[in-house]
Design a protein around this motif. Structure first.
Motif, PDB file in Angstrom:
ATOM      1  N   PRO A   1       3.799 -11.940  41.874  1.00 28.70           N
ATOM      2  CA  PRO A   1       4.903 -12.832  42.236  1.00 28.70           C
ATOM      3  C   PRO A   1       4.730 -13.411  43.634  1.00 28.70           C
ATOM      4  O   PRO A   1       4.108 -12.796  44.504  1.00 28.70           O
ATOM      5  CB  PRO A   1       6.123 -11.915  42.192  1.00 28.70           C
ATOM      6  CG  PRO A   1       5.567 -10.576  42.568  1.00 28.70           C
ATOM      7  CD  PRO A   1       4.204 -10.537  41.909  1.00 28.70           C
TER       8      PRO A   1
ATOM      9  N   PRO B   1       6.100 -12.750  29.825  1.00 31.65           N
ATOM     10  CA  PRO B   1       4.708 -12.623  30.268  1.00 31.65           C
ATOM     11  C   PRO B   1       4.084 -14.003  30.477  1.00 31.65           C
ATOM     12  O   PRO B   1       4.524 -14.994  29.903  1.00 31.65           O
ATOM     13  CB  PRO B   1       4.034 -11.870  29.116  1.00 31.65           C
ATOM     14  CG  PRO B   1       4.918 -12.083  27.939  1.00 31.65           C
ATOM     15  CD  PRO B   1       6.308 -12.306  28.455  1.00 31.65           C
TER      16      PRO B   1
ATOM     17  N   THR C   1       2.098  -9.146  37.823  1.00 33.94           N
ATOM     18  CA  THR C   1       2.554 -10.527  37.643  1.00 33.94           C
ATOM     19  C   THR C   1       2.268 -11.394  38.871  1.00 33.94           C
ATOM     20  O   THR C   1       2.462 -12.609  38.812  1.00 33.94           O
ATOM     21  CB  THR C   1       4.065 -10.579  37.348  1.00 33.94           C
ATOM     22  OG1 THR C   1       4.777 -10.020  38.458  1.00 33.94           O
ATOM     23  CG2 THR C   1       4.395  -9.838  36.066  1.00 33.94           C
TER      24      THR C   1
ATOM     25  N   LYS D   1       4.847 -17.749  35.804  1.00 39.57           N
ATOM     26  CA  LYS D   1       4.833 -17.546  37.247  1.00 39.57           C
ATOM     27  C   LYS D   1       6.157 -16.939  37.707  1.00 39.57           C
ATOM     28  O   LYS D   1       7.228 -17.387  37.308  1.00 39.57           O
ATOM     29  CB  LYS D   1       4.606 -18.886  37.940  1.00 39.57           C
ATOM     30  CG  LYS D   1       4.577 -18.805  39.438  1.00 39.57           C
ATOM     31  CD  LYS D   1       4.371 -20.174  40.041  1.00 39.57           C
ATOM     32  CE  LYS D   1       4.537 -20.112  41.544  1.00 39.57           C
ATOM     33  NZ  LYS D   1       4.475 -21.422  42.151  1.00 39.57           N
ATOM     34  N   LYS D   2       6.081 -15.918  38.524  1.00 39.13           N
ATOM     35  CA  LYS D   2       7.268 -15.224  39.014  1.00 39.13           C
ATOM     36  C   LYS D   2       7.456 -15.525  40.505  1.00 39.13           C
ATOM     37  O   LYS D   2       6.494 -15.587  41.266  1.00 39.13           O
ATOM     38  CB  LYS D   2       7.141 -13.713  38.840  1.00 39.13           C
ATOM     39  CG  LYS D   2       6.784 -13.246  37.443  1.00 39.13           C
ATOM     40  CD  LYS D   2       7.906 -13.420  36.471  1.00 39.13           C
ATOM     41  CE  LYS D   2       7.686 -12.743  35.160  1.00 39.13           C
ATOM     42  NZ  LYS D   2       6.709 -13.290  34.270  1.00 39.13           N
TER      43      LYS D   2
ATOM     44  N   LEU E   1      10.558  -7.134  37.354  1.00 35.07           N
ATOM     45  CA  LEU E   1       9.565  -8.123  36.935  1.00 35.07           C
ATOM     46  C   LEU E   1       8.978  -7.833  35.563  1.00 35.07           C
ATOM     47  O   LEU E   1       8.602  -8.748  34.833  1.00 35.07           O
ATOM     48  CB  LEU E   1       8.438  -8.224  37.965  1.00 35.07           C
ATOM     49  CG  LEU E   1       8.803  -8.918  39.263  1.00 35.07           C
ATOM     50  CD1 LEU E   1       7.625  -8.851  40.230  1.00 35.07           C
ATOM     51  CD2 LEU E   1       9.217 -10.352  39.026  1.00 35.07           C
TER      52      LEU E   1
END
Length: 168
Positions: A89, A56, A87, A59-60, A51
């Motif tokens: 996720p 940057p 992040t 949305k992950k 990740l």
């Protein structure tokens, strides 16, 4: 969008890094085969490491496809670490096959509605609905397409272009 690909059995391997072209990912998918035991925690840990390579402020989403046959304690810890990554996720789990540890995969996903079970390859509709909700923010419950056109004889309508939804 950027896609990465991690495969796993008794170990996890990063097959495609973020930023590879879709064609490269599809080519890599053709090399995947079933093998050894399932070590979910290794796949989740590799996903967490990967990740950091993504863009940057984007949305992950991590999508895990597995039968869930793995060590529960190790998988739960790795899933918590993944979901707590900076992040933040979203984790989607897809249980594949007739014999799935649904409880483990729901736990890994962190939310029951982020899990779907696909017993046979031709039963993919629930997966696509879940992915549509994740990507679009809302699941399409139904779609309606209407086309009311009349052509006087001897003319007939051959093609009107692409379909488009009137309501969702």
């Amino acid at each position: 969008y950027q896609v990465g690909l991690i495969i796993f059995d008794h170990e996890a391997q990063l097959l495609c890094r973020f930023g590879n072209s879709l064609e490269e990912v599809q080519k890599s998918l053709k090399t995947v085969y079933s093998g050894g035991g399932t070590q979910l925690h290794q796949a989740l840990d590799k996903g967490r490491e990967t990740l950091a390579e993504g863009r940057p402020a984007v949305k992950k989403t991590v999508i895990l496809l597995s039968d869930g046959g793995s060590d529960r304690k190790a998988a739960d810890k790795s899933a918590r670490d993944l979901r707590n990554h900076p992040t933040q996720p979203q984790v989607i789990c897809v249980g594949l096959g007739a014999y799935v540890d649904a409880a483990l995969l729901k736990s890994v996903a962190g939310r029951e509605d982020n899990y779907v079970h696909i017993e046979k390859a031709n039963h993919l509709e629930p997966l696509f609905e879940l992915l549509a909700r994740v990507v679009g923010g809302e699941a399409a419950s139904s779609g309606v397409v209407e086309e009311r056109l009349m052509a006087p004889r001897p003319f007939r309508l051959e093609h009107t272009g692409e379909w488009f939804p009137l309501q969702v």
